[in-house]
Every structure is written in structure tokens, then in C-alpha cells.
Scaffold this active site. Structure first.
Site, PDB file in Angstrom:
ATOM      1  N   ASN A   1      44.130  44.630  62.768  1.00 34.56           N
ATOM      2  CA  ASN A   1      42.931  45.055  63.666  1.00 34.56           C
ATOM      3  C   ASN A   1      41.966  43.956  63.589  1.00 34.56           C
ATOM      4  O   ASN A   1      41.718  43.313  62.585  1.00 34.56           O
ATOM      5  CB  ASN A   1      42.720  46.482  62.917  1.00 34.56           C
ATOM      6  CG  ASN A   1      41.466  47.010  64.017  1.00 34.56           C
ATOM      7  OD1 ASN A   1      40.421  47.055  63.783  1.00 34.56           O
ATOM      8  ND2 ASN A   1      41.946  47.877  64.946  1.00 34.56           N
TER       9      ASN A   1
HETATM   10  C1  LIG Z   1      41.871  52.068  64.279  1.00 32.52           C
HETATM   11  C2  LIG Z   1      42.105  51.156  63.505  1.00 32.52           C
HETATM   12  C3  LIG Z   1      41.198  50.356  62.633  1.00 32.52           C
HETATM   13  C4  LIG Z   1      39.459  50.546  62.990  1.00 32.52           C
HETATM   14  O1  LIG Z   1      39.267  51.893  62.646  1.00 32.52           O
HETATM   15  P1  LIG Z   1      37.612  52.282  62.684  1.00 32.52           P
HETATM   16  O2  LIG Z   1      37.515  53.526  61.909  1.00 32.52           O
HETATM   17  O3  LIG Z   1      37.279  52.509  64.153  1.00 32.52           O
HETATM   18  O4  LIG Z   1      36.958  51.222  62.073  1.00 32.52           O
HETATM   19  C5  LIG Z   1      41.601  49.459  61.669  1.00 32.52           C
HETATM   20  N1  LIG Z   1      42.757  49.251  61.694  1.00 32.52           N
HETATM   21  C6  LIG Z   1      43.876  49.892  61.894  1.00 32.52           C
HETATM   22  C7  LIG Z   1      45.357  49.290  61.696  1.00 32.52           C
HETATM   23  C8  LIG Z   1      43.496  50.865  63.227  1.00 32.52           C
HETATM   24  O5  LIG Z   1      44.544  51.352  63.701  1.00 32.52           O
END
Ligand SMILES: *Cc1c(COP(=O)(O)O)cnc(C)c1O
Length: 523
Positions: free
Chosen positions: A192
Site C-alpha cells: 500500500n
Molecule cells: C487499505 C489498506 C491500507 C490503508 O488503510 P488506512 O486504514 O486507510 O490507512 C494499508 N494497507 C493495506 C494492505 C490496505 O488494504
């Protein structure tokens, strides 16, 4: 607003929520407004005088609602879910009503203790190694952060400080500044955006490493990167493995990466923001292999476990490392119960000082559903994604490229532009919402099961929508191809005509030429 008006407004708000959620299926999932629409509707100054809640509710319906993307709609298939639930919504209301801020135990003992307890419940439910659990043997613990991004940043910062402390002893010839400038972290190219951002915020290098052809980061790749950096006299300090990448929900190989991290004394963080939910399902135990190597892990209850945003669970193997890294004392923050083992001062575990009473929503939601219902609910979502692929399999113009949990992904056969066009047109119609990703160097469309209460007929609806647009697009494409063929046929015919003309002219010339020759001889 007095307490009687609050009562009326509150009831009206619940009525509004009921009406909104009951009719959510019938609304286009994407909004039709243009940028700055709201600036044209709202005054440029806040009101000087009090306004009536009835008027505010009217404007919510007329001005705000049209500008919403409906995340709780079952026709929302983009990103990952951010599912809510009725008990969680009530929990949100109660949290605001109680209105406490629990940055240390004394600020609200119940807020801290409930968080310790629900994080222990959840850790057990997800079959996490006991070293993460508050009730485990070691120094493990759980906290609820606002987001996965914050959890990852906290892990990165804790790992960084831990490495700096270690290197100050191991390499006394280096200044602290030199140590910090040499730090390097790792994540997958499919991780991400939060991982790259955490490197920026921590002011260290964060390398995004290649993954294999199925988007999985492998141990060998991590080891090679670490060795190359060590050869440059850099200092590897963290590796973030992703369990459930955002693009295609791929699982990095923790069984391979874990021992590598251990060998080079690199912190292993596990980002299971979405996929962590299925750790509670025995049939998915295989994706947890190697989890015991983790130093910290995050999972978003606000994605796929019925608690509305924001609610991001994080566990750490040695919570002492957080306190060691982020402890800042002030006389006004002291209290006499500091350091009690089951009563952490959570302010040391997070970025901010103040914090929401998030565990209340979790407690209410978990009690309302219970373990069994949550498992059933997750399995239902996974089977709905499979149902989507069954529909897709009936049409050989499509290629089903894969399914991981409640995410299915697919493309139109042929080149990428066709798939992109299909997606653009579908989203332009606003009846369903999906986003693209890359898989094996090709554009794919992600279809994720989302919304408050998705059912079979929503999948049929989405399939019909996709098929309708594909029919239209492919028919146009065929017509365009035919036209192309016709044009080139016409062109060929024209060339033939020109050739004939040229032949005719050359023949004429040669004839006149021979006539001339003949005449020459006559004269
Ligand atoms: C959605 C997601 C994030 C980010 O999530 P937030 O709570 O919006 O910061 C990070 N890593 C992965 C694998 C995700 O799917």
C-alpha cells in the site's frame, strides 16, 4: 440546542439513517456533481445566528447527499470495503455521547481497560501468536489506532528507534546522525502507498522490492536487497510484509521473509489491513504461515469486521519498545498508577496525545454478533465473490484472472485499452463502482464485495451491468473494425482503378509513340 431539542434531533437523525440505508441500493453509487458544486450552494461565511436543526437536516438531504459516494451500497465494488453495522453505528453515537478522551489510564480507566480486553478477544479470535496478546506470556499488547497508515508509521518509527539504540552500542564510531542517515526499510512493490509514505515520514529510505509473477514478495528478494545494502554500509531496520495487497490481495511469503528478518535483525511488520479478517477462519490458516516471525501487525476492523471507520487494530510483540521510543514526560501527565501491566498509558503507543474511545464500538459490535455470526458473514462475502466469477465464466469474452477472499478480478480478452474503456464506461453510468489494478503486467478490474448488506441479487445486478456495457462496447468495436475493413477494401478498389487508369494512359502513350515512329519513317 437544549436537551429536548437534542432528543428530537437525535430521533430524526436515526430516522434519516434508516431511510438512507433502506434506499441505498436504489441510488446511483457514484455522485454526479462537478468539482466545487458545494461552493456554489453554501454561503461563504458561517451563520451569524443560530439555525434550526430541521433546516440543517433539509440541507443535508438536498445539498450534502447528492455529493456522496455511497460506500455502504452493495453496488460499491471499489478499493476495499469500509463496512459499518447497526451496532457499530449506535456505538459511535454512544461514544460521542459519553465523550471521554483516554490517553492514559487515569483519564478514563474503562476506556483503557476495555481496549486491552477487546484487543485480547480479537487477537484470540484471529488466532494470533500469543506473543502479541495482552494475556500472553511476554510483553505483547494491542491498541486501536485510527488507520492502518498510522499503525504502519508507528511500527516503522518504533523499529527505527530500536535500531538506532542498537547501533549506538554496536557501532560507537558512528554519530547518531550518521546512523539515521544509513537506515533502510523494505516493502513490496505491491504494498500500500502507506508503506512508502511511512518511509518519507520517518525520514529513512524505504525500498519497494520486486514481487514474483503472482505479486508475492519472496524471502530471496528481501535477502538480496539486505545484502546489497549491507555491502554499501547501510543499516536495514524494517521489512513490511503485506498479507492481502491492495491491488489483488496477494500474500507475501512470511515463512521465507521471517527467517531473513531474524537473521539480519530486521523488524518484521505485517500489514493485514483487509485480509487479517479471515485469520478467524480455519480454512485460511495457511495464509498465516510465518506470522510468528512478526514483531508487529495491523488489521482494519473498519474494513472487513463490521466496525465503522475509524478502527484499526494493531498488536506489538514487545510493547516496551513503544514506550521506550515515544515516552515524553510532563508533570501534568503523571499519575500514580503509571506502568501497571494491564493498564497501559496508550499515549505512548500512538502519534497523538488525545484518543477516541474506539473500543466501545468494538465491544458492542462483537457482543451483538458473536464469533459464529462474524465467521458466517465473512464466508458469505467470499462466496459472493465466487458467485460473481461463476457469472463471468458463462461469457467467453471475459477472462477471470483470479479471486482472493472477497475480491475477484477480471479483464476483457484482448488488449488493455478494451478493459480500460469498459471500466470507464461502467463507472460513467454510476450504477456500480469498480477500480483497476495491474496483474501480470495487464490491466485488470477489481470486483470487491462491499456495502452494509450485500446479497446474491446485487451480484446478478453487477454482472448484468458489466455485460450490458461490454455488449455495447464490443458491438461498437466490431462495427469499427468492419468499417476499417470496408475502408481498406475501398482503398484497394481505388488503387486498382488508378492502376487501370495508369495502364490505360501508358498504353495510349506507347501507341501514340509508335504512331509517331511510324509517321517518322513515312516522312
Ligand atoms: C487499505 C489498506 C491500507 C490503508 O488503510 P488506512 O486504514 O486507510 O490507512 C494499508 N494497507 C493495506 C494492505 C490496505 O488494504
Amino acid at each position: 440546542m437544549d436537551i429536548n431539542e437534542f432528543k428530537e434531533f437525535g430521533h430524526a437523525a436515526i430516522d434519516f439513517i434508516v431511510e438512507y440505508l433502506e434506499t441505498i441500493r436504489d441510488r446511483p453509487v457514484l455522485s454526479s456533481v462537478e468539482p466545487e458544486y458545494l461552493h456554489d450552494l453554501l454561503p461563504s461565511e458561517m451563520p451569524e445566528q443560530p439555525e434550526k436543526w430541521q433546516d440543517i437536516m433539509e440541507d443535508l438531504k438536498n445539498q450534502i447527499l447528492p455529493g456522496l459516494t455511497h460506500w455502504q451500497s452493495p453496488h460499491f465494488h471499489a478499493f476495499y470495503p469500509s463496512q459499518s453495522s447497526f451496532p457499530s453505528i449506535v456505538g459511535e453515537l454512544l461514544t460521542a455521547g459519553i465523550g471521554v478522551v483516554g490517553f492514559s489510564w487515569i483519564c478514563s480507566p474503562a476506556a483503557t481497560e476495555l481496549e486491552v480486553i477487546v484487543m485480547d478477544w480479537l487477537g484470540k479470535f484471529l488466532n494470533l501468536p500469543s506473543h502479541f496478546l495482552p494475556s500472553g506470556q511476554g510483553n505483547g499488547g494491542g491498541i486501536i489506532q485510527g488507520s492502518a497508515s498510522e499503525s504502519i508509521l508507528v511500527a516503522v518509527l518504533a523499529a527505527r528507534e530500536e535500531k538506532v539504540r542498537e547501533m549506538k552500542i554496536k557501532r560507537p564510531e558512528l554519530t547518531e546522525g550518521e546512523i539515521r542517515s544509513k537506515l533502510v526499510g523494505y516493502g513490496s512493490i505491491h504494498s500500500n502507498s502507506a508503506i512508502e509514505k511511512s518511509g518519507l515520514l520517518a525520514a529513512t529510505k524505504m525500498r519497494l522490492l520486486d514481487a514474483d509473477e503472482t505479486s508475492i514478495m519472496r524471502g530471496e528478494t528481501v535477502e538480496k536487497a539486505i545484502q546489497a545494502d549491507l555491502a554499501e554500509d547501510l543499516i536495514p531496520y524494517i521489512c513490511v510484509t503485506t498479507i492481502g495487497t491492495t491491488g489483488t490481495c496477494a500474500f507475501d511469503n512470511m515463512e521465507e521473509i521471517g527467517p531473513v528478518c531474524k537473521k539480519y535483525s530486521v523488524w518484521m511488520h505485517i500489514d493485514a489491513a483487509y485480509a487479517g479478517a479471515v485469520f478467524c477462519l480455519p480454512e485460511y490458516a495457511h495464509i498465516m504461515k510465518g506470522i510468528e516471525y512478526g514483531d508487529s501487525i495491523n488489521f482494519n476492523l473498519h474494513k472487513w469486521m463490521l466496525v465503522n471507520f475509524d478502527c484499526a487494530a494493531m498488536w506489538i510483540k514487545d510493547a516496551g519498545k513503544l514506550t521506550q521510543s515515544f515516552n515524553v514526560e510532563r508533570i501534568y501527565l503523571d499519575h500514580k498508577y503509571q506502568g501497571a501491566s494491564k493498564a497501559p498509558d496508550y499515549r505512548h503507543w500512538q502519534l497523538a496525545l488525545g484518543r477516541r474511545f474506539r473500543s466501545l464500538r468494538v465491544w458492542i459490535t462483537f457482543r451483538t454478533y458473536g464469533q459464529q455470526k462474524i465467521r458466517e458473514w465473512l464466508r458469505k462475502h467470499i462466496s459472493l465473490a465466487s458467485l460473481f466469477l461463476e457469472y463471468l465464466a458463462t461469457d467467453d469474452r471475459f477472462e477471470a484472472t483470479g479471486q482472493s477472499l472477497a475480491l475477484a478480478f477480471f479483464r476483457l480478452k484482448g488488449d488493455d485499452t478494451l478493459t480500460r474503456k469498459l471500466l470507464d464506461r461502467i463507472n460513467d453510468r454510476k450504477n456500480i463502482y469498480m477500480i483497476p489494478a495491474f496483474y501480470q503486467n495487464k490491466v485488470i478490474i477489481r470486483f470487491v464485495i462491499c456495502g452494509l448488506d450485500p446479497v446474491e441479487k446485487d451480484i446478478e445486478y453487477a454482472w448484468n451491468e458489466i455485460k450490458t456495457v461490454a455488449d455495447e462496447l464490443l458491438a461498437e468495436n466490431e462495427a469499427a473494425e468492419k468499417l476499417q475493413i470496408k475502408l481498406s477494401e475501398n482503398a484497394e478498389n481505388e488503387i486498382e482503378t488508378v492502376k487501370d487508369k495508369v495502364n490505360f494512359v501508358t498504353e495510349n502513350i506507347s501507341q501514340s509513340f509508335s504512331i509517331c515512329e511510324q509517321e517518322k519513317t513515312v516522312h
